[in-house]
Design a protein around this motif. Structure first.
Motif, mmCIF file in Angstrom:
data_model
loop_
_atom_site.group_PDB
_atom_site.id
_atom_site.type_symbol
_atom_site.label_atom_id
_atom_site.label_comp_id
_atom_site.label_asym_id
_atom_site.label_seq_id
_atom_site.Cartn_x
_atom_site.Cartn_y
_atom_site.Cartn_z
ATOM 1 N N ALA A 123 0.833 -1.208 0.000
ATOM 2 C CA ALA A 123 0.000 0.000 0.000
ATOM 3 C C ALA A 123 0.865 1.256 0.000
ATOM 4 C CB ALA A 123 -0.929 -0.010 1.214
ATOM 5 N N CYS A 124 1.948 1.229 0.762
ATOM 6 C CA CYS A 124 2.863 2.378 0.797
ATOM 7 C C CYS A 124 3.505 2.616 -0.567
ATOM 8 C CB CYS A 124 3.962 2.142 1.832
ATOM 9 S SG CYS A 124 3.423 2.162 3.545
ATOM 10 N N MET A 125 3.718 1.551 -1.320
ATOM 11 C CA MET A 125 4.406 1.644 -2.609
ATOM 12 C C MET A 125 3.449 1.870 -3.773
ATOM 13 S SD MET A 125 7.693 1.578 -2.377
ATOM 14 C CE MET A 125 8.214 1.041 -4.003
ATOM 15 N N GLU A 126 2.175 2.094 -3.486
ATOM 16 C CA GLU A 126 1.236 2.399 -4.558
ATOM 17 C C GLU A 126 1.689 3.688 -5.263
ATOM 18 O OE1 GLU A 126 -3.575 3.085 -5.308
ATOM 19 O OE2 GLU A 126 -2.787 2.835 -3.275
ATOM 20 N N GLN A 341 3.891 1.267 8.020
ATOM 21 C CA GLN A 341 3.398 2.479 7.356
ATOM 22 C C GLN A 341 4.093 3.729 7.876
ATOM 23 O OE1 GLN A 341 -0.712 1.993 8.343
ATOM 24 N NE2 GLN A 341 -1.159 0.648 6.597
ATOM 25 N N GLU A 342 4.264 3.803 9.179
ATOM 26 C CA GLU A 342 4.873 5.005 9.756
ATOM 27 C C GLU A 342 6.363 5.085 9.458
ATOM 28 O OE1 GLU A 342 3.723 4.972 13.871
ATOM 29 O OE2 GLU A 342 1.601 5.310 13.398
ATOM 30 N N LEU A 343 7.042 3.938 9.463
ATOM 31 C CA LEU A 343 8.454 3.942 9.094
ATOM 32 C C LEU A 343 8.619 4.369 7.639
ATOM 33 C CD1 LEU A 343 9.843 0.675 10.769
ATOM 34 C CD2 LEU A 343 10.411 3.033 11.375
ATOM 35 N N PHE A 344 7.781 3.840 6.762
ATOM 36 C CA PHE A 344 7.890 4.197 5.349
ATOM 37 C C PHE A 344 7.648 5.693 5.156
ATOM 38 C CE2 PHE A 344 6.446 5.008 1.092
ATOM 39 C CZ PHE A 344 7.289 4.238 0.308
ATOM 40 N N ALA A 345 6.597 6.212 5.739
ATOM 41 C CA ALA A 345 6.262 7.626 5.559
ATOM 42 C C ALA A 345 7.388 8.528 6.041
ATOM 43 C CB ALA A 345 4.960 7.955 6.294
ATOM 44 N N LEU A 346 7.983 8.178 7.166
ATOM 45 C CA LEU A 346 9.051 9.009 7.715
ATOM 46 C C LEU A 346 10.300 8.956 6.844
ATOM 47 C CD1 LEU A 346 10.104 10.803 10.005
ATOM 48 C CD2 LEU A 346 10.800 8.718 11.210
ATOM 49 N N PHE A 347 10.738 7.754 6.488
ATOM 50 C CA PHE A 347 11.957 7.639 5.685
ATOM 51 C C PHE A 347 11.770 8.216 4.284
ATOM 52 C CE2 PHE A 347 13.082 3.805 8.460
ATOM 53 C CZ PHE A 347 14.054 4.508 9.165
ATOM 54 N N HIS A 348 10.595 8.066 3.728
ATOM 55 C CA HIS A 348 10.344 8.590 2.387
ATOM 56 C C HIS A 348 10.383 10.121 2.397
ATOM 57 C CE1 HIS A 348 7.676 8.560 -1.473
ATOM 58 N NE2 HIS A 348 8.958 8.565 -1.773
ATOM 59 N N ALA A 349 9.850 10.708 3.469
ATOM 60 C CA ALA A 349 9.850 12.173 3.579
ATOM 61 C C ALA A 349 11.207 12.713 3.998
ATOM 62 C CB ALA A 349 8.777 12.619 4.573
ATOM 63 N N ARG A 372 11.768 3.247 -3.487
ATOM 64 C CA ARG A 372 12.246 1.874 -3.651
ATOM 65 C C ARG A 372 13.359 1.563 -2.657
ATOM 66 N NH1 ARG A 372 9.745 -2.325 -4.813
ATOM 67 N NH2 ARG A 372 8.721 -1.157 -6.506
ATOM 68 N N ARG A 373 14.231 2.518 -2.390
ATOM 69 C CA ARG A 373 15.295 2.289 -1.404
ATOM 70 C C ARG A 373 14.699 2.079 -0.011
ATOM 71 N NH1 ARG A 373 19.880 0.290 -2.140
ATOM 72 N NH2 ARG A 373 21.068 1.616 -0.698
ATOM 73 N N VAL A 374 13.716 2.900 0.336
ATOM 74 C CA VAL A 374 13.052 2.749 1.633
ATOM 75 C C VAL A 374 12.330 1.404 1.694
ATOM 76 C CG1 VAL A 374 11.221 3.652 3.115
ATOM 77 C CG2 VAL A 374 12.812 5.227 1.999
ATOM 78 N N CYS A 375 11.687 1.031 0.607
ATOM 79 C CA CYS A 375 10.988 -0.254 0.542
ATOM 80 C C CYS A 375 11.964 -1.408 0.764
ATOM 81 C CB CYS A 375 10.293 -0.383 -0.810
ATOM 82 S SG CYS A 375 9.426 -1.948 -1.066
ATOM 83 N N ASP A 376 13.103 -1.376 0.087
ATOM 84 C CA ASP A 376 14.112 -2.428 0.265
ATOM 85 C C ASP A 376 14.600 -2.480 1.710
ATOM 86 O OD1 ASP A 376 14.043 -3.179 -2.417
ATOM 87 O OD2 ASP A 376 15.723 -1.878 -2.983
ATOM 88 N N PHE A 377 14.810 -1.298 2.302
ATOM 89 C CA PHE A 377 15.312 -1.220 3.677
ATOM 90 C C PHE A 377 14.311 -1.832 4.651
ATOM 91 C CE2 PHE A 377 16.073 1.571 7.556
ATOM 92 C CZ PHE A 377 17.197 0.880 7.974
ATOM 93 N N ILE A 378 13.048 -1.467 4.525
ATOM 94 C CA ILE A 378 12.028 -1.967 5.446
ATOM 95 C C ILE A 378 11.754 -3.453 5.196
ATOM 96 C CG2 ILE A 378 9.598 -1.777 6.116
ATOM 97 C CD1 ILE A 378 9.809 1.228 5.616
ATOM 98 N N GLU A 389 13.375 0.013 15.692
ATOM 99 C CA GLU A 389 13.573 1.206 14.877
ATOM 100 C C GLU A 389 12.387 2.167 15.026
ATOM 101 O OE1 GLU A 389 16.184 2.770 11.563
ATOM 102 O OE2 GLU A 389 16.306 1.927 13.583
ATOM 103 N N HIS A 390 11.194 1.628 15.060
ATOM 104 C CA HIS A 390 10.007 2.466 15.236
ATOM 105 C C HIS A 390 10.030 3.152 16.589
ATOM 106 C CE1 HIS A 390 5.729 3.397 16.013
ATOM 107 N NE2 HIS A 390 5.673 3.605 14.712
ATOM 108 N N LYS A 391 10.386 2.407 17.611
ATOM 109 C CA LYS A 391 10.441 2.989 18.954
ATOM 110 C C LYS A 391 11.512 4.073 19.018
ATOM 111 C CE LYS A 391 10.950 1.797 23.850
ATOM 112 N NZ LYS A 391 11.214 0.706 24.827
ATOM 113 N N ARG A 392 12.657 3.822 18.402
ATOM 114 C CA ARG A 392 13.759 4.781 18.432
ATOM 115 C C ARG A 392 13.374 6.087 17.732
ATOM 116 N NH1 ARG A 392 17.790 1.403 17.788
ATOM 117 N NH2 ARG A 392 17.309 1.060 15.601
ATOM 118 N N LEU A 393 12.583 6.006 16.690
ATOM 119 C CA LEU A 393 12.260 7.179 15.890
ATOM 120 C C LEU A 393 10.987 7.897 16.330
ATOM 121 C CD1 LEU A 393 13.138 5.655 12.429
ATOM 122 C CD2 LEU A 393 14.289 7.606 13.484
ATOM 123 N N PHE A 394 10.066 7.167 16.964
ATOM 124 C CA PHE A 394 8.776 7.773 17.296
ATOM 125 C C PHE A 394 8.531 7.961 18.797
ATOM 126 C CE2 PHE A 394 8.106 6.318 12.986
ATOM 127 C CZ PHE A 394 7.314 7.314 12.441
#
Length: 402
Positions: A123-126, A341-349, A372-378, A389-394
């Protein structure tokens, strides 16, 4: 592409339509062949030693990694699939090493948190090419793994890559074209022709069905262990109920834990026996004399019988309702989707928050290549790393800053 120069082959591969390592179509990048291992054995070993395979230890299918030490992970599942695939391949005179390599690699592209993570990432990669775990496996094996100085990926044989991409059947034809496939497969098709319009080898077909056998039966085991359903609930499920009744009749008063183990073992045995029997029937009808004739057949050479396919569908329906959509699993997977979803949104932005090596290839905030780089990472994250990672960032009260 280099052909295999050594006449090494699995001596158990006696069927005329087996994939022989000595006749492999070779690797995309030329390299000396091993003096002690067949090409398919070498593929298997490269898969076992790659980073993506190790990460399967902390990737789950239904239960998040910390919910219990006894539940299956992608790693234990892959090992079970490999055992079944190798056993069936041996009986049918196929190359056991190729079947094992395909079984070990089949889940490498899965995200953390099982299908919930995959759905969230897709869904994030739509609008950015989408996400497909099978295509991601190909991407990992041909691009993301970095272990060699002269090429990216693991430089696996043509047969292994073909089997990974086409294990469920032809990808194009019957109204479906190359443009309808996931981007990673389309991009790789420009580099190497995997004959996407044909079936894969018999070894790949066996590995795919071994996957079905393994996950259905270990989900029964895990679901009972988690208390999501009971022995009595299973008695009305076709085949499963009959197997449990046989165990009860044969061993009255048996410890419930042993009832479960004996029944699951019996289920696996019946499904394996059916797969071997139906495949032998199809082989007798199709009469393939080469692996090319397997690829060009009008139907798969490996399959369950019609009755077993119906039983398999009934079990999947039961597990979907009573396990995969159980409210406890729903709660866990809801949190998992939000993490992805939240990790993707943050890294993409803010791609500057990615580790330096992952920032390479990005094209700025909200960019196509960044997505695509964020997608590969996640996608490569384990459950526990994604949670951390989510806890560290949020979590503003988490004192870890990196």
């Amino acid at each position: 592409m280099q052909g295999v120069s050594l006449a090494l082959s699995n001596p158990a591969a006696t069927a005329p339509f087996a994939s022989l390592a000595a006749r492999s179509r070779g690797r995309l990048f030329e390299e000396p062949e091993s003096a002690t291992r067949t090409a398919f054995q070498r593929d298997r070993d490269r898969i076992i030693h790659c980073a993506a395979f190790r990460r399967l230890k902390h990737k789950t299918q239904v239960f998040v990694y910390h919910e219990g030490d006894y539940y299956r992970t992608r790693l234990t599942h892959s090992l079970e699939v490999a055992q079944i695939a190798r056993s069936v391949a041996r009986v049918l005179g196929l190359d056991e090493d190729l079947a094992e390599a395909l079984a070990l690699a089949h889940d490498l592209g899965h995200t953390p948190f099982g299908h919930a993570g995959e759905e969230a990432l897709d869904a994030c990669m739509e609008g950015y090419g989408g996400f497909d775990h099978n295509a991601q496996t190909l991407r990992i094996l041909t691009k993301l793994e970095r272990r060699y100085p002269r090429w990216t990926g693991l430089n696996l044989t043509w047969e292994t890559l073909e089997g990974i991409v086409k294990h469920n059947g032809p990808l194009i034809g019957n109204g479906r074209g190359l443009e309808d496939l996931p981007r990673a497969i389309v991009e790789y098709a420009e580099v190497q022709d995997l004959e996407l319009h044909t079936f894969a080898s018999a070894e790949a077909q066996i590995a795919a069905l071994a996957d079905d056998i393994a996950y259905n039966n270990h989900d029964i085991d895990d679901g009972l262990r988690a208390g999501l359903f009971t022995f009595e609930d299973l008695l009305d499920v076709p085949l499963v109920g009959a197997v449990f009744k046989d165990v009860y009749d044969t061993y009255p008063g048996l410890d419930p834990k042993l009832v479960k183990h004996e029944a699951v073992r019996g289920m696996i045995g019946r499904m394996v026996g059916d797969l071997i029997g139906e495949t032998k029937t199809r082989i007798a009808r199709i009469k393939p004399q080469s692996v090319e004739e397997v690829r060009g057949a009008s139907e798969p050479v490996a399959a369950f019988s019609a009755e077993m396919s119906e039983n398999d569908a009934a079990l999947k329906g039961f597990l979907f309702k009573r396990m995969y959509r159980h409210y406890k699993v729903n709660r866990s997977m809801s949190k998992a989707r939000r993490i992805v979803q939240e990790l993707f949104a943050l890294f993409h932005a803010e791609p500057n928050l990615l580790p330096p090596e992952w920032q390479q290839g990005c094209d700025g905030p909200k960019g196509m290549r960044t997505a695509r780089r964020v997608c590969d990472f996640i996608a490569g994250m384990t459950d526990r790393f994604a949670i951390s990672e989510h806890k560290r960032l949020f979590d503003l009260h988490d004192e870890r800053m990196s």
